[in-house]
Design a protein around this motif. Structure first.
Motif, PDB file in Angstrom:
ATOM      1  N   ALA A 267      -1.228 -24.293  16.412  1.00  0.00           N
ATOM      2  CA  ALA A 267      -1.238 -23.736  17.770  1.00  0.00           C
ATOM      3  C   ALA A 267      -0.324 -24.489  18.725  1.00  0.00           C
ATOM      4  O   ALA A 267       0.135 -23.924  19.728  1.00  0.00           O
ATOM      5  N   ALA A 268      -0.015 -25.741  18.418  1.00  0.00           N
ATOM      6  CA  ALA A 268       0.842 -26.526  19.304  1.00  0.00           C
ATOM      7  C   ALA A 268       2.257 -25.965  19.352  1.00  0.00           C
ATOM      8  O   ALA A 268       2.977 -26.159  20.340  1.00  0.00           O
ATOM      9  N   ILE A 269       2.654 -25.274  18.289  1.00  0.00           N
ATOM     10  CA  ILE A 269       3.990 -24.657  18.241  1.00  0.00           C
ATOM     11  C   ILE A 269       3.795 -23.172  17.936  1.00  0.00           C
ATOM     12  O   ILE A 269       3.790 -22.761  16.766  1.00  0.00           O
ATOM     13  N   PRO A 270       3.606 -22.344  18.952  1.00  0.00           N
ATOM     14  CA  PRO A 270       3.277 -20.921  18.751  1.00  0.00           C
ATOM     15  C   PRO A 270       4.253 -20.180  17.832  1.00  0.00           C
ATOM     16  O   PRO A 270       3.835 -19.374  17.007  1.00  0.00           O
ATOM     17  N   ALA A 271       5.551 -20.461  17.961  1.00  0.00           N
ATOM     18  CA  ALA A 271       6.532 -19.758  17.143  1.00  0.00           C
ATOM     19  C   ALA A 271       6.341 -20.081  15.662  1.00  0.00           C
ATOM     20  O   ALA A 271       6.413 -19.198  14.799  1.00  0.00           O
ATOM     21  N   ILE A 272       6.083 -21.354  15.355  1.00  0.00           N
ATOM     22  CA  ILE A 272       5.842 -21.766  13.971  1.00  0.00           C
ATOM     23  C   ILE A 272       4.539 -21.169  13.458  1.00  0.00           C
ATOM     24  O   ILE A 272       4.450 -20.729  12.295  1.00  0.00           O
ATOM     25  N   ALA A 273       3.522 -21.117  14.315  1.00  0.00           N
ATOM     26  CA  ALA A 273       2.232 -20.533  13.925  1.00  0.00           C
ATOM     27  C   ALA A 273       2.400 -19.064  13.566  1.00  0.00           C
ATOM     28  O   ALA A 273       1.877 -18.593  12.553  1.00  0.00           O
ATOM     29  N   TRP A 274       3.153 -18.338  14.393  1.00  0.00           N
ATOM     30  CA  TRP A 274       3.396 -16.916  14.127  1.00  0.00           C
ATOM     31  C   TRP A 274       4.194 -16.738  12.840  1.00  0.00           C
ATOM     32  O   TRP A 274       3.869 -15.891  12.008  1.00  0.00           O
ATOM     33  N   LEU A 275       5.245 -17.551  12.675  1.00  0.00           N
ATOM     34  CA  LEU A 275       6.092 -17.433  11.493  1.00  0.00           C
ATOM     35  C   LEU A 275       5.308 -17.747  10.225  1.00  0.00           C
ATOM     36  O   LEU A 275       5.465 -17.066   9.197  1.00  0.00           O
ATOM     37  N   ALA A 276       4.443 -18.763  10.288  1.00  0.00           N
ATOM     38  CA  ALA A 276       3.640 -19.134   9.120  1.00  0.00           C
ATOM     39  C   ALA A 276       2.685 -18.003   8.747  1.00  0.00           C
ATOM     40  O   ALA A 276       2.533 -17.674   7.564  1.00  0.00           O
ATOM     41  N   LYS A 277       2.066 -17.395   9.743  1.00  0.00           N
ATOM     42  CA  LYS A 277       1.143 -16.292   9.476  1.00  0.00           C
ATOM     43  C   LYS A 277       1.870 -15.105   8.865  1.00  0.00           C
ATOM     44  O   LYS A 277       1.388 -14.490   7.906  1.00  0.00           O
ATOM     45  N   VAL A 278       3.052 -14.807   9.400  1.00  0.00           N
ATOM     46  CA  VAL A 278       3.840 -13.694   8.877  1.00  0.00           C
ATOM     47  C   VAL A 278       4.262 -13.970   7.438  1.00  0.00           C
ATOM     48  O   VAL A 278       4.183 -13.082   6.570  1.00  0.00           O
ATOM     49  N   LEU A 279       4.715 -15.194   7.153  1.00  0.00           N
ATOM     50  CA  LEU A 279       5.176 -15.550   5.811  1.00  0.00           C
ATOM     51  C   LEU A 279       4.037 -15.469   4.800  1.00  0.00           C
ATOM     52  O   LEU A 279       4.190 -14.888   3.713  1.00  0.00           O
ATOM     53  N   VAL A 280       2.890 -16.028   5.160  1.00  0.00           N
ATOM     54  CA  VAL A 280       1.722 -15.982   4.272  1.00  0.00           C
ATOM     55  C   VAL A 280       1.294 -14.537   4.039  1.00  0.00           C
ATOM     56  O   VAL A 280       0.988 -14.135   2.905  1.00  0.00           O
ATOM     57  N   SER A 281       1.286 -13.747   5.106  1.00  0.00           N
ATOM     58  CA  SER A 281       0.875 -12.347   4.988  1.00  0.00           C
ATOM     59  C   SER A 281       1.856 -11.568   4.110  1.00  0.00           C
ATOM     60  O   SER A 281       1.443 -10.739   3.286  1.00  0.00           O
ATOM     61  N   ALA A 282       3.161 -11.817   4.277  1.00  0.00           N
ATOM     62  CA  ALA A 282       4.161 -11.105   3.482  1.00  0.00           C
ATOM     63  C   ALA A 282       4.022 -11.441   1.994  1.00  0.00           C
ATOM     64  O   ALA A 282       4.121 -10.545   1.135  1.00  0.00           O
ATOM     65  N   ILE A 283       3.795 -12.721   1.681  1.00  0.00           N
ATOM     66  CA  ILE A 283       3.614 -13.119   0.276  1.00  0.00           C
ATOM     67  C   ILE A 283       2.353 -12.473  -0.297  1.00  0.00           C
ATOM     68  O   ILE A 283       2.353 -11.960  -1.423  1.00  0.00           O
ATOM     69  N   ALA A 284       1.277 -12.487   0.503  1.00  0.00           N
ATOM     70  CA  ALA A 284       0.045 -11.844   0.062  1.00  0.00           C
ATOM     71  C   ALA A 284       0.252 -10.346  -0.128  1.00  0.00           C
ATOM     72  O   ALA A 284      -0.251  -9.746  -1.083  1.00  0.00           O
ATOM     73  N   GLY A 285       1.023  -9.739   0.776  1.00  0.00           N
ATOM     74  CA  GLY A 285       1.313  -8.308   0.656  1.00  0.00           C
ATOM     75  C   GLY A 285       2.087  -7.987  -0.606  1.00  0.00           C
ATOM     76  O   GLY A 285       1.838  -6.973  -1.256  1.00  0.00           O
ATOM     77  N   LEU A 286       3.010  -8.872  -0.981  1.00  0.00           N
ATOM     78  CA  LEU A 286       3.768  -8.685  -2.213  1.00  0.00           C
ATOM     79  C   LEU A 286       2.846  -8.742  -3.428  1.00  0.00           C
ATOM     80  O   LEU A 286       2.972  -7.942  -4.365  1.00  0.00           O
ATOM     81  N   MET A 287       1.891  -9.660  -3.401  1.00  0.00           N
ATOM     82  CA  MET A 287       0.940  -9.783  -4.510  1.00  0.00           C
ATOM     83  C   MET A 287       0.028  -8.564  -4.581  1.00  0.00           C
ATOM     84  O   MET A 287      -0.244  -8.035  -5.661  1.00  0.00           O
ATOM     85  N   ILE A 288      -0.437  -8.105  -3.416  1.00  0.00           N
ATOM     86  CA  ILE A 288      -1.293  -6.916  -3.380  1.00  0.00           C
ATOM     87  C   ILE A 288      -0.516  -5.703  -3.878  1.00  0.00           C
ATOM     88  O   ILE A 288      -1.027  -4.889  -4.656  1.00  0.00           O
TER      89      ILE A 288
END
Length: 313
Positions: A267-288
């Motif tokens: 949360a201290a770096i909002p842009a990194i937090a958003w990017l990390a969530k997007v990256l994790v979600s995209a990888i999970a989406g690829l697996m799904i």
């Protein structure tokens, strides 16, 4: 009797004032909802231009208009009433339906990623698989495919819009959802129209009748647009995976909490937090998407092919 009549008028006047005060919040609720669906809007905007690639340039705006019209009709006449009815009679059904839609987006995204890396040119082409279609049939296929993808994204948009107005008066719910449907459809497809016609605008600027500096800008636009559309296609594929996985994650308390924990940790770096969530979600989406793809292929193996059965008959 007169006193009763005036009392009734007073009640109506009070009801109108309450409704008007309530409707004052509509712009705020629309803006709040639009912000929450920004990821889906990016997905919709990024995915749509590919449906007009390779078609007659003179038909581009017409195709986009057809897609936009169907999208708006779906939002206004099907998805909004469905969200309101489900929210009233079966609120528990909204999340599972959205999760199925999310799985479909992951499947679509996985198919696109797979096609990028698979070597189709090494595979033998069977003559039976070659299908010759007219430009009109190709256009119809593109519109149908675009509308099919759009309805999943639109369903998520309208579900989020409904989630922002639960507990509000029914008039508020209806007005906000209709306003969101119209605003997002016009914004998305208006921007898509600008994107696909930008190269024509560049060609116009590059004509010799204009100033050399203007011609240079026009040539730059013409050169840049194919690259931009390619980048937009990659962004659209990534967004399909990201949005689809996030829809599914929000429907499962454990994975939803994991996403919140990830955001909180960064949360201290909002842009990194958003990017990390997007990256994790995209990888999970690829697996799904991979899992769904295998399930689809398994079902096709189990179920008889109707076309083969028809030809055999």
């Amino acid at each position: 009797m007169p006193s009763g009549f005036f009392a009734l008028l007073d009640d109506i006047s009070a009801l109108v004032k309450v409704s008007a005060a309530s409707l004052d919040d509509v712009p705020t609720q629309v803006a709040k909802t639009t912000g929450k669906v920004s990821g889906i809007v990016i997905d919709d905007t990024a995915v749509t231009p590919k449906y007009v690639v390779g078609l007659d340039p003179s038909r581009e705006l017409s195709i986009i208009y057809r897609i936009a019209k169907k999208s708006l009709i779906n939002k206004l006449l099907i998805l909004s009433p469905a969200a309101l009815l489900l929210g009233y009679f079966a609120p528990w059904a909204i999340t599972p339906i959205l999760m199925v839609g999310g799985a479909y987006l992951c499947y679509e995204g996985y198919e696109k990623v797979h096609s990028m890396f698979s070597k189709h040119h090494d595979e033998p082409i069977e003559s039976e698989a070659v299908k010759v279609i007219t430009p009109e049939e190709l256009e119809q296929e593109r519109v149908t495919g675009a509308v099919r993808t759009d309805i999943i994204l639109s369903a998520e948009i309208m579900a989020i819009a409904y989630s922002q107005v639960t507990g509000q008066p029914i008039v508020n719910q209806i007005v906000v959802m209709l306003a969101v449907a119209v605003f997002i459809t016009v914004a998305v497809y208006g921007f898509v129209g600008l994107i696909v016609k930008a190269d024509d605008f560049g060609v116009h600027l590059a004509q010799e009748k204009h100033h050399p500096a203007t011609q240079k800008i026009g040539r730059g636009i013409v050169t840049f647009m194919p690259r931009f559309l390619a980048i937009l296609g990659y962004v659209g594929t990534a967004a399909m995976l990201w949005v689809g996985a996030e829809i599914i994650a929000h429907g499962i308390p454990y994975t939803n909490q994991l996403l919140h924990d990830l955001e909180h940790a960064l949360a201290a770096i909002p842009a990194i937090a958003w990017l990390a969530k997007v990256l994790v979600s995209a990888i999970a989406g690829l697996m799904i998407g991979f899992v769904v793809d295998k399930l689809v292929k398994l079902v096709k193996l189990i179920l008889p092919d109707k076309r083969v059965a028809k030809n055999a008959a």
